[in-house]
Motif scaffolding. Sequence first.
Motif, PDB file in Angstrom:
ATOM      1  N   ALA A  26     -23.512  21.926 -16.845  1.00 20.15           N
ATOM      2  CA  ALA A  26     -23.115  20.586 -17.280  1.00 20.15           C
ATOM      3  C   ALA A  26     -23.570  19.514 -16.296  1.00 20.15           C
ATOM      4  O   ALA A  26     -23.769  18.369 -16.665  1.00 20.15           O
ATOM      5  CB  ALA A  26     -21.603  20.524 -17.455  1.00 20.15           C
ATOM      6  N   MET A  27     -23.728  19.907 -15.016  1.00 15.82           N
ATOM      7  CA  MET A  27     -24.137  18.911 -14.016  1.00 15.82           C
ATOM      8  C   MET A  27     -25.661  18.802 -13.918  1.00 15.82           C
ATOM      9  O   MET A  27     -26.189  17.775 -13.505  1.00 15.82           O
ATOM     10  CB  MET A  27     -23.636  19.317 -12.629  1.00 15.82           C
ATOM     11  CG  MET A  27     -22.172  19.558 -12.518  1.00 15.82           C
ATOM     12  SD  MET A  27     -21.846  20.090 -10.815  1.00 15.82           S
ATOM     13  CE  MET A  27     -20.162  20.608 -10.972  1.00 15.82           C
ATOM     14  N   ALA A  28     -26.348  19.890 -14.242  1.00 16.95           N
ATOM     15  CA  ALA A  28     -27.783  19.984 -13.960  1.00 16.95           C
ATOM     16  C   ALA A  28     -28.629  18.896 -14.628  1.00 16.95           C
ATOM     17  O   ALA A  28     -29.542  18.378 -13.993  1.00 16.95           O
ATOM     18  CB  ALA A  28     -28.292  21.373 -14.321  1.00 16.95           C
ATOM     19  N   PRO A  29     -28.373  18.520 -15.877  1.00 20.47           N
ATOM     20  CA  PRO A  29     -29.276  17.546 -16.518  1.00 20.47           C
ATOM     21  C   PRO A  29     -29.414  16.239 -15.735  1.00 20.47           C
ATOM     22  O   PRO A  29     -30.528  15.758 -15.523  1.00 20.47           O
ATOM     23  CB  PRO A  29     -28.630  17.307 -17.876  1.00 20.47           C
ATOM     24  CG  PRO A  29     -27.892  18.558 -18.165  1.00 20.47           C
ATOM     25  CD  PRO A  29     -27.382  19.019 -16.830  1.00 20.47           C
ATOM     26  N   ALA A  30     -28.299  15.671 -15.266  1.00 17.62           N
ATOM     27  CA  ALA A  30     -28.388  14.404 -14.527  1.00 17.62           C
ATOM     28  C   ALA A  30     -29.170  14.596 -13.239  1.00 17.62           C
ATOM     29  O   ALA A  30     -29.945  13.726 -12.824  1.00 17.62           O
ATOM     30  CB  ALA A  30     -26.987  13.883 -14.218  1.00 17.62           C
ATOM     31  N   MET A  31     -28.979  15.770 -12.607  1.00 15.03           N
ATOM     32  CA  MET A  31     -29.669  16.030 -11.341  1.00 15.03           C
ATOM     33  C   MET A  31     -31.169  16.134 -11.568  1.00 15.03           C
ATOM     34  O   MET A  31     -31.983  15.609 -10.800  1.00 15.03           O
ATOM     35  CB  MET A  31     -29.138  17.314 -10.716  1.00 15.03           C
ATOM     36  CG  MET A  31     -27.655  17.226 -10.370  1.00 15.03           C
ATOM     37  SD  MET A  31     -26.910  18.829 -10.036  1.00 15.03           S
ATOM     38  CE  MET A  31     -27.675  19.264  -8.499  1.00 15.03           C
ATOM     39  N   ILE A  32     -31.535  16.820 -12.647  1.00 12.29           N
ATOM     40  CA  ILE A  32     -32.963  16.999 -12.919  1.00 12.29           C
ATOM     41  C   ILE A  32     -33.579  15.680 -13.368  1.00 12.29           C
ATOM     42  O   ILE A  32     -34.676  15.304 -12.935  1.00 12.29           O
ATOM     43  CB  ILE A  32     -33.146  18.122 -13.948  1.00 12.29           C
ATOM     44  CG1 ILE A  32     -32.845  19.441 -13.240  1.00 12.29           C
ATOM     45  CG2 ILE A  32     -34.542  18.107 -14.535  1.00 12.29           C
ATOM     46  CD1 ILE A  32     -33.055  20.666 -14.043  1.00 12.29           C
ATOM     47  N   ASP A  33     -32.858  14.922 -14.184  1.00 15.24           N
ATOM     48  CA  ASP A  33     -33.385  13.636 -14.643  1.00 15.24           C
ATOM     49  C   ASP A  33     -33.618  12.682 -13.483  1.00 15.24           C
ATOM     50  O   ASP A  33     -34.609  11.953 -13.453  1.00 15.24           O
ATOM     51  CB  ASP A  33     -32.422  12.988 -15.645  1.00 15.24           C
ATOM     52  CG  ASP A  33     -32.458  13.688 -16.990  1.00 15.24           C
ATOM     53  OD1 ASP A  33     -33.395  14.503 -17.192  1.00 15.24           O
ATOM     54  OD2 ASP A  33     -31.581  13.435 -17.825  1.00 15.24           O
ATOM     55  N   SER A  34     -32.690  12.678 -12.495  1.00 12.10           N
ATOM     56  CA  SER A  34     -32.861  11.730 -11.402  1.00 12.10           C
ATOM     57  C   SER A  34     -34.038  12.145 -10.523  1.00 12.10           C
ATOM     58  O   SER A  34     -34.776  11.297 -10.029  1.00 12.10           O
ATOM     59  CB  SER A  34     -31.570  11.593 -10.593  1.00 12.10           C
ATOM     60  OG  SER A  34     -31.291  12.783  -9.919  1.00 12.10           O
ATOM     61  N   ALA A  35     -34.246  13.456 -10.360  1.00  5.64           N
ATOM     62  CA  ALA A  35     -35.407  13.914  -9.591  1.00  5.64           C
ATOM     63  C   ALA A  35     -36.692  13.538 -10.330  1.00  5.64           C
ATOM     64  O   ALA A  35     -37.693  13.137  -9.722  1.00  5.64           O
ATOM     65  CB  ALA A  35     -35.340  15.415  -9.368  1.00  5.64           C
ATOM     66  N   ARG A  36     -36.650  13.639 -11.660  1.00  6.03           N
ATOM     67  CA  ARG A  36     -37.851  13.288 -12.421  1.00  6.03           C
ATOM     68  C   ARG A  36     -38.103  11.784 -12.378  1.00  6.03           C
ATOM     69  O   ARG A  36     -39.244  11.336 -12.502  1.00  6.03           O
ATOM     70  CB  ARG A  36     -37.710  13.751 -13.871  1.00  6.03           C
ATOM     71  CG  ARG A  36     -37.855  15.262 -13.981  1.00  6.03           C
ATOM     72  CD  ARG A  36     -37.343  15.736 -15.284  1.00  6.03           C
ATOM     73  NE  ARG A  36     -38.401  15.848 -16.272  1.00  6.03           N
ATOM     74  CZ  ARG A  36     -38.189  16.346 -17.480  1.00  6.03           C
ATOM     75  NH1 ARG A  36     -36.995  16.734 -17.826  1.00  6.03           N
ATOM     76  NH2 ARG A  36     -39.167  16.443 -18.332  1.00  6.03           N
ATOM     77  N   LEU A  37     -37.023  11.011 -12.216  1.00  3.19           N
ATOM     78  CA  LEU A  37     -37.203   9.562 -12.078  1.00  3.19           C
ATOM     79  C   LEU A  37     -38.055   9.273 -10.842  1.00  3.19           C
ATOM     80  O   LEU A  37     -38.969   8.439 -10.887  1.00  3.19           O
ATOM     81  CB  LEU A  37     -35.832   8.873 -11.959  1.00  3.19           C
ATOM     82  CG  LEU A  37     -35.851   7.401 -11.551  1.00  3.19           C
ATOM     83  CD1 LEU A  37     -36.504   6.555 -12.629  1.00  3.19           C
ATOM     84  CD2 LEU A  37     -34.448   6.891 -11.267  1.00  3.19           C
ATOM     85  N   ALA A  38     -37.762   9.993  -9.738  1.00  3.76           N
ATOM     86  CA  ALA A  38     -38.546   9.795  -8.518  1.00  3.76           C
ATOM     87  C   ALA A  38     -40.014  10.127  -8.774  1.00  3.76           C
ATOM     88  O   ALA A  38     -40.914   9.390  -8.358  1.00  3.76           O
ATOM     89  CB  ALA A  38     -37.983  10.666  -7.397  1.00  3.76           C
ATOM     90  N   VAL A  39     -40.240  11.230  -9.480  1.00  5.59           N
ATOM     91  CA  VAL A  39     -41.614  11.646  -9.775  1.00  5.59           C
ATOM     92  C   VAL A  39     -42.310  10.586 -10.621  1.00  5.59           C
ATOM     93  O   VAL A  39     -43.466  10.211 -10.372  1.00  5.59           O
ATOM     94  CB  VAL A  39     -41.602  13.009 -10.503  1.00  5.59           C
ATOM     95  CG1 VAL A  39     -42.988  13.358 -11.005  1.00  5.59           C
ATOM     96  CG2 VAL A  39     -41.085  14.091  -9.570  1.00  5.59           C
ATOM     97  N   GLN A  40     -41.569  10.054 -11.591  1.00  8.08           N
ATOM     98  CA  GLN A  40     -42.146   9.037 -12.476  1.00  8.08           C
ATOM     99  C   GLN A  40     -42.496   7.771 -11.697  1.00  8.08           C
ATOM    100  O   GLN A  40     -43.547   7.163 -11.909  1.00  8.08           O
ATOM    101  CB  GLN A  40     -41.132   8.738 -13.574  1.00  8.08           C
ATOM    102  CG  GLN A  40     -41.677   7.875 -14.703  1.00  8.08           C
ATOM    103  CD  GLN A  40     -40.534   7.284 -15.507  1.00  8.08           C
ATOM    104  OE1 GLN A  40     -39.471   7.901 -15.633  1.00  8.08           O
ATOM    105  NE2 GLN A  40     -40.732   6.093 -16.030  1.00  8.08           N
ATOM    106  N   GLN A  41     -41.600   7.394 -10.770  1.00  8.08           N
ATOM    107  CA  GLN A  41     -41.870   6.190  -9.970  1.00  8.08           C
ATOM    108  C   GLN A  41     -43.123   6.370  -9.123  1.00  8.08           C
ATOM    109  O   GLN A  41     -43.908   5.437  -8.963  1.00  8.08           O
ATOM    110  CB  GLN A  41     -40.676   5.880  -9.074  1.00  8.08           C
ATOM    111  CG  GLN A  41     -39.500   5.311  -9.847  1.00  8.08           C
ATOM    112  CD  GLN A  41     -38.281   5.086  -8.963  1.00  8.08           C
ATOM    113  OE1 GLN A  41     -38.164   5.710  -7.908  1.00  8.08           O
ATOM    114  NE2 GLN A  41     -37.379   4.224  -9.393  1.00  8.08           N
TER     115      GLN A  41
END
Lengths: 290, 399
Positions: free
Chosen positions: B40-55
């Motif tokens: 339940a916690m993992a999606p937000a964690m993965i999305d925020s890491a992907r935000l860094a990659v996207q930036q």
Amino acid sequence: MGALEIINFYLVPGIVIGSIYALGAVGITLVFSILRYAHLAHGDLATLGAFLALGAVTLGGVSPYVALPVAMVLTAAAAVMIDKAFYAYLRERPKIVTVMASLGVALMVRAIVQVVWGVDSETYTRGIVRPDVWFGIRLRDRELITIFAMIGLVLALHVFLQQSKWGKAMRAMSDNPDLALLSGVDNKKVVMLTWIIVGGLCAAAGVFLGLNYELKAMMGWTMLLPMFAAAILGGVGRVEGAVLGGLIVGIAEEMSTLFLPTEYKAATAFAILLLMLLVRPTGLLKGKVL
Amino acid sequence: MNKFRTALAATLLGATAMAAPAQADVKIGLLGGVSGPIAAMAPAMIDSARLAVQQVNDNGGILDGEKLVAVIGDSACNPQNGTDAATKAVNIENVVGIVGPHCSGSVLAAANSVTIPAGVTIISPSGTSPEISGLNDNDTVFRTVPSDDFQGRALARTLLLRDTAKVAVAYLNNDYGKGLAESFRDEFEGNGGEIAGFAAHEGEKASYRSNLAELASGGADTLVIFDYGDGSGLTMLRQALENGFFTNFVGGDGMKSDAPIKELGAENLTTFLSSAPVGEKSDSLEMFGKAFAEIGGDPAAIFATTSYDAAFMLALAIEKAGGDKAKVSASLREISNGEGEPIRAGEWAKAKELIAAGTAIDYKGAAGDHNFDDKGDVPGTYALFKVSGDNFEVVTEIQ
């Protein structure tokens, strides 16, 4: 520690979880004795049943008790289809091949549940239910229903196996499939009937587990070992043995915390399984040795 | 028919060409507990890491304008899957560094058997076990989340300050639960508190009523649970509430999950408190929050900031190391050692220019400054949360 406390916090939970194990163990014992292999997808089939009931609850807005028969029918259909798609093809091969195939089926069924319903914990109804107190004994309606439903389902199965033509055919095939075939028993139909019954019982075990605790994608898989321990403890092929075994395993797990550190609770079923295989492989009620 | 087949074959070929990443891409592994108890916690964690990659990719890419690609693996919050996922990332995907895995058990197993021997740097955003500090890792294991040694002790001191002097402790029998519980016990007893029950339990069991009865027999009215709120922690909490074993409940960061609120209802959780790491207020935190909210994320989600920082810092380190796998860990220390031009969350273009010019930079992350100590750990700030409405709300900061 008072007697009431032992009953409330050790015996009652043990009987409830034992009833759920019993429902699963009856299915395992039927597959073991009629089809002659250990069905490792049993737990995940129970998970599927529990989540199908959740689907009925969320889509149809009905109570879980109404969803139970729906889930039983759907899971029975799924079990028959799984048999046709995977196990039928392997029937003439060594049984260990089918056992391994059932492990694959277990992973597939679980993956489907995870894809459709996700991996979060779910419940049929939100909130908590505090128990009613009857002469100092704390019981919830759902716990009583679980125990009585288990007894009802097993009695119905018992009457069916003892009295009906098809029940006798199933027992005949369990005793000797070749002889049964020569006597005019249609093996294919018996196999299908077995899967219908097993699927229905699986769903019942899953729904009651979900009702008393939570629905999780791994709920059935973690139940597999205690269910096998119960089936072997009772004696393979013995329906009443599976019920007895289920109750003993359930109660032993809960009671173990009185004597052992709590982290060993999960190992209790395993210890029972090992001990029975060493000391009395036929089980308490003299089942088959495969 | 033949034409059709040729067309089909051509399409398929085309598809494989599209699917295979171009040679120039720089890959990092993103290992998380996608399935398992913290799903339940993992999606937000993965999305925020992907935000860094996207930036990174939106602001000039990495190295010579190459694309940073995050390869996601499921570490499932257990040692076996953690090792499998890390093996795949290191040996098949050839990643330059790894963000993750998420759970302590996965981190320890993946580090010991895969990433340390391969010399690949990993930054865990949520592996909090004190054991991780002690790894003999050739300086390749870092984390952006403070060790539970800090959290267990801070929570113990806070409870004593709030006049809770007698508690029972239930912890999940894994690296996370055990580490947290032992630090807690040490500090709680050391400061005059009484532990009236201290027991581990296995995860994923259906009934914990007998465990709870054992714990309650010590006479404490507060239960401290170090478990996951989406796993057996939820089951324990439910059964403790239903049977009235305890009146007050305190959880570690793993219990600060939406699952208890969703399944048990906020009205039943009025006596439930949970500690969790929080970011100190900073420009960087605001910048992250804004960017994450824009892509539909919840900046307050647990470990979102640490995951973002881990990914952003890994990208900075790779840039600094010129893409050399062996230099990533040394570069990671250089980009965030408290000296140099400050870089805040999302300031990739600026950082890239400075690195190219050879100027020292210092990353100030959303979750904190992340100046690693010699074990690759960061100090932390925590807060105690209570349930309010359908969310968690800070009660008090804890030190």
